[in-house]
Design an enzyme around this catalytic site. Structure first.
Site, PDB file in Angstrom:
ATOM      1  N   LYS A  13       0.831  -1.216   0.000  1.00 42.18           N
ATOM      2  CA  LYS A  13       0.000   0.000   0.000  1.00 42.18           C
ATOM      3  C   LYS A  13       0.861   1.259   0.000  1.00 42.18           C
ATOM      4  O   LYS A  13       0.672   2.160  -0.810  1.00 42.18           O
ATOM      5  CB  LYS A  13      -0.939   0.027   1.234  1.00 42.18           C
ATOM      6  CG  LYS A  13      -1.912  -1.134   1.290  1.00 42.18           C
ATOM      7  CD  LYS A  13      -2.835  -1.044   2.490  1.00 42.18           C
ATOM      8  CE  LYS A  13      -2.133  -1.143   3.833  1.00 42.18           C
ATOM      9  NZ  LYS A  13      -1.474  -2.436   4.093  1.00 42.18           N
ATOM     10  N   ARG A 127      11.450  -6.066   4.639  1.00 40.41           N
ATOM     11  CA  ARG A 127      11.243  -4.604   4.571  1.00 40.41           C
ATOM     12  C   ARG A 127      12.201  -3.860   5.495  1.00 40.41           C
ATOM     13  O   ARG A 127      12.458  -4.263   6.622  1.00 40.41           O
ATOM     14  CB  ARG A 127       9.809  -4.254   4.973  1.00 40.41           C
ATOM     15  CG  ARG A 127       9.622  -2.733   5.123  1.00 40.41           C
ATOM     16  CD  ARG A 127       8.203  -2.311   5.200  1.00 40.41           C
ATOM     17  NE  ARG A 127       7.431  -3.025   6.190  1.00 40.41           N
ATOM     18  CZ  ARG A 127       6.113  -2.987   6.255  1.00 40.41           C
ATOM     19  NH1 ARG A 127       5.432  -2.262   5.399  1.00 40.41           N
ATOM     20  NH2 ARG A 127       5.476  -3.667   7.178  1.00 40.41           N
ATOM     21  N   ARG A 161      10.831  -2.343  11.131  1.00 39.23           N
ATOM     22  CA  ARG A 161       9.752  -1.874  11.993  1.00 39.23           C
ATOM     23  C   ARG A 161       9.559  -2.832  13.165  1.00 39.23           C
ATOM     24  O   ARG A 161       9.569  -4.036  12.969  1.00 39.23           O
ATOM     25  CB  ARG A 161       8.440  -1.785  11.188  1.00 39.23           C
ATOM     26  CG  ARG A 161       8.172  -0.400  10.664  1.00 39.23           C
ATOM     27  CD  ARG A 161       7.041  -0.342   9.689  1.00 39.23           C
ATOM     28  NE  ARG A 161       5.782  -0.933  10.110  1.00 39.23           N
ATOM     29  CZ  ARG A 161       4.669  -0.902   9.377  1.00 39.23           C
ATOM     30  NH1 ARG A 161       4.669  -0.281   8.212  1.00 39.23           N
ATOM     31  NH2 ARG A 161       3.565  -1.464   9.797  1.00 39.23           N
TER      32      ARG A 161
HETATM   33  P1  AP5 Z   1       4.759  -1.659   1.868  1.00 43.12           P
HETATM   34  O1  AP5 Z   1       4.456  -0.751   0.747  1.00 43.12           O
HETATM   35  O2  AP5 Z   1       5.513  -1.119   3.019  1.00 43.12           O
HETATM   36  O3  AP5 Z   1       3.417  -2.425   2.369  1.00 43.12           O
HETATM   37  P2  AP5 Z   1       2.143  -1.885   3.141  1.00 43.12           P
HETATM   38  O4  AP5 Z   1       0.946  -2.493   2.485  1.00 43.12           O
HETATM   39  O5  AP5 Z   1       2.193  -0.408   3.277  1.00 43.12           O
HETATM   40  O6  AP5 Z   1       2.336  -2.626   4.522  1.00 43.12           O
HETATM   41  P3  AP5 Z   1       2.200  -2.089   6.012  1.00 43.12           P
HETATM   42  O7  AP5 Z   1       2.881  -3.132   6.875  1.00 43.12           O
HETATM   43  O8  AP5 Z   1       2.670  -0.689   6.125  1.00 43.12           O
HETATM   44  O9  AP5 Z   1       0.672  -2.185   6.230  1.00 43.12           O
HETATM   45  P4  AP5 Z   1      -0.056  -2.146   7.557  1.00 43.12           P
HETATM   46  O10 AP5 Z   1      -1.432  -1.873   7.106  1.00 43.12           O
HETATM   47  O11 AP5 Z   1       0.137  -3.366   8.386  1.00 43.12           O
HETATM   48  O12 AP5 Z   1       0.703  -1.010   8.392  1.00 43.12           O
HETATM   49  P5  AP5 Z   1       0.358   0.496   8.748  1.00 43.12           P
HETATM   50  O13 AP5 Z   1       1.608   1.253   8.785  1.00 43.12           O
HETATM   51  O14 AP5 Z   1      -0.784   0.983   7.944  1.00 43.12           O
HETATM   52  O15 AP5 Z   1       5.535  -2.913   1.245  1.00 43.12           O
HETATM   53  C1  AP5 Z   1       6.007  -3.983   2.051  1.00 43.12           C
HETATM   54  C2  AP5 Z   1       7.386  -4.457   1.547  1.00 43.12           C
HETATM   55  O16 AP5 Z   1       7.206  -5.064   0.273  1.00 43.12           O
HETATM   56  C3  AP5 Z   1       8.418  -3.329   1.338  1.00 43.12           C
HETATM   57  O17 AP5 Z   1       9.666  -3.786   1.725  1.00 43.12           O
HETATM   58  C4  AP5 Z   1       8.364  -3.061  -0.176  1.00 43.12           C
HETATM   59  O18 AP5 Z   1       9.604  -2.601  -0.645  1.00 43.12           O
HETATM   60  C5  AP5 Z   1       8.010  -4.425  -0.722  1.00 43.12           C
HETATM   61  N1  AP5 Z   1       7.186  -4.376  -1.931  1.00 43.12           N
HETATM   62  C6  AP5 Z   1       6.145  -3.526  -2.184  1.00 43.12           C
HETATM   63  N2  AP5 Z   1       5.602  -3.791  -3.395  1.00 43.12           N
HETATM   64  C7  AP5 Z   1       6.317  -4.842  -3.922  1.00 43.12           C
HETATM   65  C8  AP5 Z   1       6.247  -5.567  -5.135  1.00 43.12           C
HETATM   66  N3  AP5 Z   1       5.330  -5.285  -6.081  1.00 43.12           N
HETATM   67  N4  AP5 Z   1       7.125  -6.567  -5.318  1.00 43.12           N
HETATM   68  C9  AP5 Z   1       8.058  -6.867  -4.374  1.00 43.12           C
HETATM   69  N5  AP5 Z   1       8.181  -6.196  -3.190  1.00 43.12           N
HETATM   70  C10 AP5 Z   1       7.317  -5.204  -2.969  1.00 43.12           C
HETATM   71  O19 AP5 Z   1      -0.197   0.335  10.241  1.00 43.12           O
HETATM   72  C11 AP5 Z   1       0.665  -0.064  11.301  1.00 43.12           C
HETATM   73  C12 AP5 Z   1      -0.103  -0.077  12.604  1.00 43.12           C
HETATM   74  O20 AP5 Z   1      -0.599   1.253  12.893  1.00 43.12           O
HETATM   75  C13 AP5 Z   1      -1.360  -0.971  12.622  1.00 43.12           C
HETATM   76  O21 AP5 Z   1      -1.056  -2.311  12.922  1.00 43.12           O
HETATM   77  C14 AP5 Z   1      -2.183  -0.276  13.721  1.00 43.12           C
HETATM   78  O22 AP5 Z   1      -1.705  -0.620  14.994  1.00 43.12           O
HETATM   79  C15 AP5 Z   1      -1.891   1.198  13.495  1.00 43.12           C
HETATM   80  N6  AP5 Z   1      -2.853   1.830  12.598  1.00 43.12           N
HETATM   81  C16 AP5 Z   1      -2.610   2.391  11.376  1.00 43.12           C
HETATM   82  N7  AP5 Z   1      -3.733   2.865  10.835  1.00 43.12           N
HETATM   83  C17 AP5 Z   1      -4.722   2.613  11.730  1.00 43.12           C
HETATM   84  C18 AP5 Z   1      -6.131   2.843  11.719  1.00 43.12           C
HETATM   85  N8  AP5 Z   1      -6.741   3.429  10.684  1.00 43.12           N
HETATM   86  N9  AP5 Z   1      -6.844   2.459  12.814  1.00 43.12           N
HETATM   87  C19 AP5 Z   1      -6.239   1.886  13.864  1.00 43.12           C
HETATM   88  N10 AP5 Z   1      -4.929   1.615  13.923  1.00 43.12           N
HETATM   89  C20 AP5 Z   1      -4.171   1.968  12.862  1.00 43.12           C
HETATM   90 MG    MG Z   2       2.447   0.916   4.871  1.00 41.04          MG
END
Ligand code: AP5
Ligand code: MG
Length: 219
Positions: A13, A127, A161
């Protein structure tokens, strides 16, 4: 355009949002990045969020909805935004619908990134993100930085992370299936969901997403 990006942890994402936001000239708003910035600055909001994030749980809606709304009402978001990680449950989705509706606005699309679980596990395990800005994202094999451990964008230190350890990732996936997947049905009912495969090269996925959004806008 007002777009929501949805998909499991590690789906790509954040990676896609960076390109799509640039192509569409709208800001990329990631609640995860906003929380991590607050944590690294030691703000009260960051202190409140940290325990939930470290445990792979959702930060309570009372904290999250207000923070997302504040960001969405900033001047750079008047003509649209790309939301990454928000909404993350049906309560947040309804709050977003209501707050846009109150201003006579609505979402244009919900882009759903589909990736098998074994692939997201590999993506998360490799990552590395930047200490200065968690939107600077790399992967040790799929997208390695030019110099190991150093951010190509700003020279910051790269690290893993704290919520990317195996046990927390399992928990985050469980929370995704239980809490977040139901928003796809919520938005399917509004005819907003566009699903694409997020497998393959990053640039191919971006192209697929742009095509799907264009088709959706024309429909
Ligand atoms: P990356 O782009 O980093 O993936 P992502 O989908 O952004 O994954 P996240 O782990 O950030 O998602 P998440 O929803 O768990 O975390 P968030 O920060 O939102 O890509 C991943 C890896 O793959 C990278 O190394 C990249 O280089 C590689 N990659 C990408 N595309 C590729 C491809 N096509 N081919 C090969 N490799 C590829 O949330 C974290 C925490 O915050 C949550 O757990 C929660 O506690 C809190 N939080 C956030 N938002 C909320 C909310 N709205 N409500 C409540 N709690 C929340
Ligand atoms: Mg993310």
């Amino acid at each position: 355009m007002r777009i929501v990006l949805v998909g499991p942890p590690g789906a790509g994402k954040g990676t896609q949002a960076a390109y799509l936001a640039k192509n569409l000239s709208i800001p990329h708003i990631s609640t995860g990045d906003l929380f991590r910035a607050n944590i690294s600055q030691g703000t009260p909001l960051g202190k409140q969020a940290k325990q939930f994030i470290d445990g792979g749980e959702l930060v309570p809606d009372e904290v999250t909805i207000g923070m997302a709304r504040d960001r969405m009402t900033q001047s750079d978001a008047v003509n649209g935004f790309l939301l990454d990680g928000f909404p993350r449950n049906v309560t947040q989705a309804k709050a977003l619908d209501a707050s846009l509706g109150a201003d006579g606005l609505a979402l244009d699309a919900v882009l759903d990134l589909e990736v098998p679980e074994d692939e997201v596990v590999k993506r998360i395990a490799g990552r590395r993100i930047c200490r200065n800005d968690s939107a600077h994202v790399f992967h040790v094999s799929y997208n390695p930085p030019k110099t190991e451990g150093v951010c190509d964008v700003c020279g910051g230190e790269l690290y893993q992370r704290p919520d990317d350890d195996e046990e927390t990732v399992r928990k985050r996936l469980e929370v995704y299936h239980r809490e977040t997947e139901p928003i796809i049905d919520h938005y399917r009912g509004q005819g907003l969901v566009v699903t694409i495969s997020a497998l393959g090269k990053v640039t191919d996925v971006t192209e697929r997403a742009m095509e799907a959004l264009k088709r959706d806008a024309a429909a």
